[in-house]
Design an enzyme around this catalytic site. Structure first.
Site, short mmCIF file in Angstrom:
data_model
loop_
_atom_site.label_atom_id
_atom_site.label_comp_id
_atom_site.label_asym_id
_atom_site.label_seq_id
_atom_site.Cartn_x
_atom_site.Cartn_y
_atom_site.Cartn_z
N THR A 1 0.82 -1.22 0.00
CA THR A 1 0.00 0.00 0.00
C THR A 1 0.86 1.27 0.00
O THR A 1 1.89 1.34 0.66
CB THR A 1 -0.93 0.00 1.23
OG1 THR A 1 -1.67 -1.22 1.22
CG2 THR A 1 -1.87 1.17 1.23
N ILE B 1 1.91 -0.20 6.92
CA ILE B 1 2.53 -1.51 6.81
C ILE B 1 2.60 -2.18 8.19
O ILE B 1 3.27 -1.69 9.10
CB ILE B 1 3.94 -1.41 6.17
CG1 ILE B 1 3.84 -0.66 4.83
CG2 ILE B 1 4.56 -2.80 6.00
CD1 ILE B 1 2.84 -1.25 3.83
N THR B 2 1.90 -3.30 8.31
CA THR B 2 1.83 -4.02 9.58
C THR B 2 3.22 -4.53 9.99
O THR B 2 3.93 -5.09 9.16
CB THR B 2 0.84 -5.20 9.46
OG1 THR B 2 -0.45 -4.66 9.18
CG2 THR B 2 0.78 -6.03 10.73
N ASP C 1 -4.88 -13.64 -2.72
CA ASP C 1 -5.89 -14.71 -2.92
C ASP C 1 -5.79 -15.76 -1.82
O ASP C 1 -6.79 -16.35 -1.43
CB ASP C 1 -5.68 -15.42 -4.27
CG ASP C 1 -6.38 -14.67 -5.40
OD1 ASP C 1 -7.21 -13.78 -5.11
OD2 ASP C 1 -6.08 -14.97 -6.58
N GLN D 1 -37.74 -11.27 24.50
CA GLN D 1 -37.60 -11.74 23.12
C GLN D 1 -36.72 -10.85 22.25
O GLN D 1 -36.01 -11.33 21.38
CB GLN D 1 -38.98 -11.88 22.47
CG GLN D 1 -39.60 -13.22 22.77
CD GLN D 1 -40.77 -13.51 21.86
OE1 GLN D 1 -41.14 -12.70 21.01
NE2 GLN D 1 -41.37 -14.67 22.03
N GLN E 1 -25.08 -3.49 22.04
CA GLN E 1 -26.47 -3.19 22.36
C GLN E 1 -26.97 -4.11 23.49
O GLN E 1 -27.65 -3.67 24.41
CB GLN E 1 -27.34 -3.37 21.09
CG GLN E 1 -28.68 -2.68 21.16
CD GLN E 1 -28.56 -1.16 21.22
OE1 GLN E 1 -27.54 -0.58 20.84
NE2 GLN E 1 -29.58 -0.50 21.74
N VAL E 2 -26.60 -5.38 23.43
CA VAL E 2 -27.01 -6.33 24.47
C VAL E 2 -26.43 -5.91 25.83
O VAL E 2 -27.08 -6.02 26.86
CB VAL E 2 -26.58 -7.78 24.10
CG1 VAL E 2 -26.77 -8.73 25.27
CG2 VAL E 2 -27.34 -8.27 22.87
N PHE E 3 -25.21 -5.40 25.81
CA PHE E 3 -24.57 -4.96 27.06
C PHE E 3 -25.13 -3.61 27.55
O PHE E 3 -24.82 -3.19 28.65
CB PHE E 3 -23.06 -4.81 26.86
CG PHE E 3 -22.27 -6.06 27.14
CD1 PHE E 3 -22.29 -7.13 26.26
CD2 PHE E 3 -21.50 -6.17 28.29
CE1 PHE E 3 -21.55 -8.28 26.51
CE2 PHE E 3 -20.76 -7.31 28.55
CZ PHE E 3 -20.79 -8.37 27.66
N GLU F 1 -6.46 -5.81 3.40
CA GLU F 1 -6.36 -6.96 2.48
C GLU F 1 -7.46 -6.91 1.40
O GLU F 1 -8.10 -7.91 1.08
CB GLU F 1 -6.41 -8.28 3.25
CG GLU F 1 -5.28 -8.34 4.27
CD GLU F 1 -4.46 -9.61 4.23
OE1 GLU F 1 -4.68 -10.46 3.35
OE2 GLU F 1 -3.58 -9.73 5.09
#
Ligand code: FAD
Lengths: 383, 267
Positions: free
Chosen positions: A127, A158-159, A241, A280, A337-339, A364
């Site tokens: 990149t 660059i990682t 790939d 629910q 959202q659940v928390f 990637e």
């Protein structure tokens, strides 16, 4: 029996090894590394010792020569503990894959062996500041002078770049040639003229390190070129790939962790006199989340399985990566959202997962690019 | 000089157990099994040290269990054991520690062993009986709760430390012998990925239990379990915690004292 979803005993063992490492070594460090942005290199060294790095290096060169499915099983387990650490651990697979694909046996001997006999990091440098998606538009140039190439230009995002000892670099003989000019070189870090930039302050994957890399009259022996001049584009695409599906597994791991946290929390947290899981609205969220995680994992497995049969998987790997990363965002979002309010607090684990999930839609090959590939492949198949 | 280590595959401590319909054991359906019992891992590690530091030659591992117990043996092979033997039982064959010891003894007569090592107990039934029973059936001395082991191979002597209530005992004894290991001198090594792959290629011999029945029938107790489990129950669910409300520390202490005296009646 044409389809079999059962893992082999050996695969279960590899999965168990990764799961234990993730639980015992990575998970206890994940929150702190996320807060501080430190690079927990001792964790990566430990991963190397156990053989959890360089999974794709062939046994002849001291690696374990794992197929894609095995790599995906391991990646999902690691990512469920920390996406950022997993990015840094698997960056070696990405960086070494061009050598696996296009290296001569002499080059493999020279470059791959040291990675298997000692702990080292490598980076994949593709990149550029001007754009990551338009690979053919790269501006980093190489010019041949006798037995050497002279490299000038800049790479970004660059990682592991500041910590790596080796770079697989993609540069062009002439930007006007677009993809036909791109050439792959293996560049040792200690070559004069290479300067890694500052460690980027990121939204997520904070345990991973990301920086720019500048090349100023960097001289690289012609013997370090992978494939022929102008073959670099193909090498980069073939590399992506084969690493795309494991990114799908990484995203699945993050999503699975979010689902797991949310499901457990929903049984503990009560509102209006009962566990929220019994409302629910929450139960349905969990049901949707589990469907998505399961579907992502199956798409990842299918793509990896096909690749292990030696089939080209441009369509399947893009579907796996794109779907898994998109649902990772959705599942992590719902987990917060659940928390409720606690989900928004950094003291709880789920907001980190959302920040980590985001990257999987970008790197990637962004999901927009994946969709272009998917549509192109689809249309090719019906035309 | 050969070492034989006995291992047992046990349910993952994190897995939720249910009582089986018979009410006499746990229901193995849907239970996740860990690769190995932690005491056995410590024992394999200690046995590897015997090989690495004291010149023992081969290290073999053996297990009595259903087909899935192969996983425990593979894991020991991945740690570094050389060969494995699985005494394969039907899935729900009733076993008790003494019967397991008889099958191990029957198989061990054909496997070279100068030292037999077992974990002090299995994490699941925690019986801790196999080691001494095995010694009995093989006519070998057995020593339990060993925490440190220094063999003097030239004299066929073992210097051992063992745990005794409140302290330690150091003693020496001849081998062949059966030792039950309480803890090793090192943390058990985690099998590395390359070693897991190599372990697949190491020899693992499966002996169906039937093949050993004739030998087991000749041992005291024979082919039936010596003890019979009458009932198997899970621990009662923990009662909820009681929160004590207070304004000052003094008040907290007063109220706690009152609860301990009057409600819990522990004071
Ligand atoms: C944390 C992190 C680590 C990374 N690690 C590495 C690494 O190790 N090595 C490496 O080489 N790179 C690495 N990258 C770079 C990453 O692969 C790129 O960021 C990515 O490919 C996108 O490129 P870009 O950022 O330049 O965005 P651009 O290419 O500028 O794209 C911007 C937006 O436009 C969209 N877009 C672009 N072209 C099209 C099109 N034709 N049609 C539709 N939409 C389009 C994109 O999808 C995106 O949404 C890393 C990035 C990050 C953030």
């Amino acid at each position: 029996m044409p389809i079999d979803f059962e893992l082999s005993a050996e695969q279960k063992e590899l999965q168990e090894l990764a799961r234990r490492f993730a639980r015992d070594v990575m998970a206890p460090r994940a929150a702190a590394a996320d807060h501080s942005g430190e690079f927990p290199e001792d964790v990566y060294r430990e991963a190397w010792k156990l053989g959890l790095m360089n999974l794709n290096v062939a046994t002849e060169y001291g690696g374990s020569g794992l197929g894609e499915l095995d790599q995906c099983l391991i990646t999902e387990e690691l990512a469920a503990a920390c996406g950022g650490m997993t990015t840094s651990i698997s960056a070696n697979c990405l960086a070494l894959q061009p050598i696996n694909i296009a290296g001569t046996s002499e080059q493999k001997e020279r470059f791959l062996k040291p990675f298997c006999s000692d702990y080292h990091l490598a980076s994949f440098a593709l990149t550029e500041p001007g754009g990551g998606s338009d690979v053919a538009g790269m501006k980093t140039t190489i010019r041949r002078e006798g037995d050497e190439y002279v490299v000038n230009g800049e790479k970004v995002f660059i990682t592991n770049a500041p910590h790596a000892s080796l770079y697989t670099l993609f540069a062009t003989l002439d930007p006007a040639l677009r993809h036909k000019g791109i050439t792959a070189l293996v560049v040792p870090r200690n070559t004069p003229g290479i300067t890694p930039g500052k460690d980027e302050d990121k939204m997520g994957h904070r345990a991973s390190s990301t920086s720019s890399l500048t090349f100023e009259n960097v001289r690289v022996p012609v013997a370090n070129r992978l494939g022929a001049e102008g073959e670099g584009f193909k090498i980069a695409m073939n590399t992506l790939d084969s690493t795309r599906t494991p990114i799908g597994a990484l995203a699945t791991g993050i999503a699975r962790a979010a689902l797991d946290h949310a499901a457990k929390y929903s049984l503990q947290r009560t509102s209006f006199g009962k566990p929220i899981a019994e409302h629910q609205a929450i139960a349905i969220k969990l049901a949707d989340m589990v469907q998505k995680v399961d579907a992502a994992r199956l798409l990842v497995w299918r793509s990896a399985w096909l690749a292990d049969q030696g089939k080209p998987v441009p369509l399947e790997s893009s579907i796996a990566k794109c779907f898994a990363s998109d649902i990772a965002m959705e599942v992590c979002n719902e987990a917060i959202q659940v928390f409720g309010g606690y989900g928004y607090m950094r003291e709880y684990p789920v907001e980190k997962l959302l920040r980590d999930a985001k990257l999987t839609q970008i790197y990637e090959g962004s999901n927009e690019i994946q969709r272009l590939v998917i549509a192109k492949e689809l249309l090719k198949r019906v035309a | 000089m050969d070492i034989l280590v006995c291992v047992k595959q046990v349910p993952d401590p994190e897995t939720k157990l249910r009582v089986s319909p018979s009410g006499k054991t746990f229901d193995s359906d849907g239970v996740k099994f860990t690769i190995n019992n932690t005491y056995d891992e410590a024992t394999v590690e200690e046995a590897l040290r015997m090989k690495e530091e004291f010149g023992f030659s081969a290290l073999r591992v053996i297990s009595v269990g259903p087909a899935r117990a192969e996983e425990a043996l593979r894991s020991a092979l991945a740690m570094g054991a050389d060969e494995a033997v699985l005494i394969e039982t039907p899935r729900d064959m009733p076993l008790d520690p003494l019967l397991v010891a008889r099958y191990l003894a029957a198989a061990a007569t054909d496997i070279p062993h100068d030292l037999i090592m077992v974990g002090r107990q299995a994490q699941d039934d925690e019986a801790g009986a196999v080691g001494s029973a095995l010694g009995e059936y093989l006519g070998l001395p057995s020593y339990s709760f060993v925490t440190e082991l220094t063999p003097v191979p030239a004299n066929h002597l073992l210097k051992m430390k063992r745990y005794v209530e409140g302290g330690e005992e150091v003693f020496s004894a001849p081998f062949p012998a059966v030792l039950s290991i309480l803890k090793g001198s090192k943390d058990p090594r985690t099998p590395t990925l390359p070693n897991i792959l190599k372990a697949r290629k190491k020899p693992l011999k499966k002996i169906p239990v039937m093949d050993l029945e004739a030998k087991v029938a000749n041992l005291p107790g024979g082919t039936r379990p010596t003890s019979e489990t009458l009932a198997f129950t899970l621990p009662p669910p923990r009662a909820g915690a009681k929160m004590i409300e207070f304004q000052t520390p003094e008040e907290a202490a007063d109220r706690l004292l009152k609860v301990l005296k009057e409600e819990a009646k522990v004071l």
